[in-house]
Design a protein around this motif. Structure first.
Motif, PDB file in Angstrom:
ATOM      1  N   LEU A 124       0.807  -1.222   0.000  1.00 42.21           N
ATOM      2  CA  LEU A 124       0.000   0.000   0.000  1.00 42.21           C
ATOM      3  C   LEU A 124       0.837   1.268   0.000  1.00 42.21           C
ATOM      4  CD1 LEU A 124      -2.706  -1.072   2.614  1.00 42.21           C
ATOM      5  CD2 LEU A 124      -2.688  -1.440   0.140  1.00 42.21           C
ATOM      6  N   ARG A 133      -4.898   2.522  -6.265  1.00 39.98           N
ATOM      7  CA  ARG A 133      -5.990   2.669  -5.305  1.00 39.98           C
ATOM      8  C   ARG A 133      -6.686   4.025  -5.441  1.00 39.98           C
ATOM      9  NH1 ARG A 133      -2.844  -1.176  -4.011  1.00 39.98           N
ATOM     10  NH2 ARG A 133      -3.667  -2.984  -2.927  1.00 39.98           N
ATOM     11  N   ARG A 137     -10.647   4.329  -6.310  1.00 40.47           N
ATOM     12  CA  ARG A 137     -11.572   5.181  -5.530  1.00 40.47           C
ATOM     13  C   ARG A 137     -12.280   6.182  -6.437  1.00 40.47           C
ATOM     14  NH1 ARG A 137      -7.201   5.189  -2.090  1.00 40.47           N
ATOM     15  NH2 ARG A 137      -6.642   7.308  -2.731  1.00 40.47           N
TER      16      ARG A 137
END
Length: 170
Positions: A124, A133, A137
């Protein structure tokens, strides 16, 4: 399936695996990092904040649910529409990585390749992980906006229902 399970275990990442016909066999060998189930409410699971990624065969319903949930995908397409769906996820939307290696007509990955792909994908803090990511989103927000009262999905569905209720022929 055994190579995927071994790769998951070797990645040291927590996982949920829905494996209809093989759930009981896989459950016995999955270890403490994994939960193997014969069924789940996939959209509900994908919408949970603890889900960081989705290994998918790229069926269209699974693809839409992951996009709606804002979850990046590791794609493992097998046949039919799954290859173009994977291309859409990886090349166009840039919210996933494809994990496959073809040898002739076989799609083969070793447990070591699977573990490395999962570890990299679930990092991450990497620039690529952050960007994938962010884009996931962004697509989630577009999809969820379309389902609000003033969103395009609601407007178009309402117009369609009104149109067929009034008996218009086009």
């Amino acid at each position: 399936m055994d190579e995927i399970l071994a790769g998951l275990q070797n990645s040291n990442v927590n996982f949920v695996w829905v494996a209809r016909g093989e759930a009981s066999r896989l459950k016995e060998i999955c270890g403490d990092k994994g939960l193997v189930l014969p069924w789940c409410d996939q959209l509900r699971v994908l919408c949970h904040s603890s889900v960081g990624g989705f290994w998918t065969h790229c069926g269209w319903n699974s693809t839409l649910e992951a996009v709606f949930a804002g979850v990046p995908m590791l794609t493992f397409p097998l046949f039919l529409d799954q290859d173009p769906n994977s291309n859409q996820i990886v090349e166009d939307w840039k919210i996933g990585w494809e994990v496959k290696r073809e040898i002739g007509t076989q799609k083969i990955l070793t447990r070591e390749e699977i573990a490395e792909a999962i570890k990299g994908f679930m990092d991450l803090n990497s620039d690529e992980g952050i960007e994938i990511r962010r884009k996931a989103r962004q697509l989630r927000d577009i999809c969820q906006g379309a389902t609000t009262e003033s969103g395009s999905s609601v407007i178009n569905l309402t117009a369609f229902i009104q149109d067929i209720s009034q008996g218009h022929n086009h």
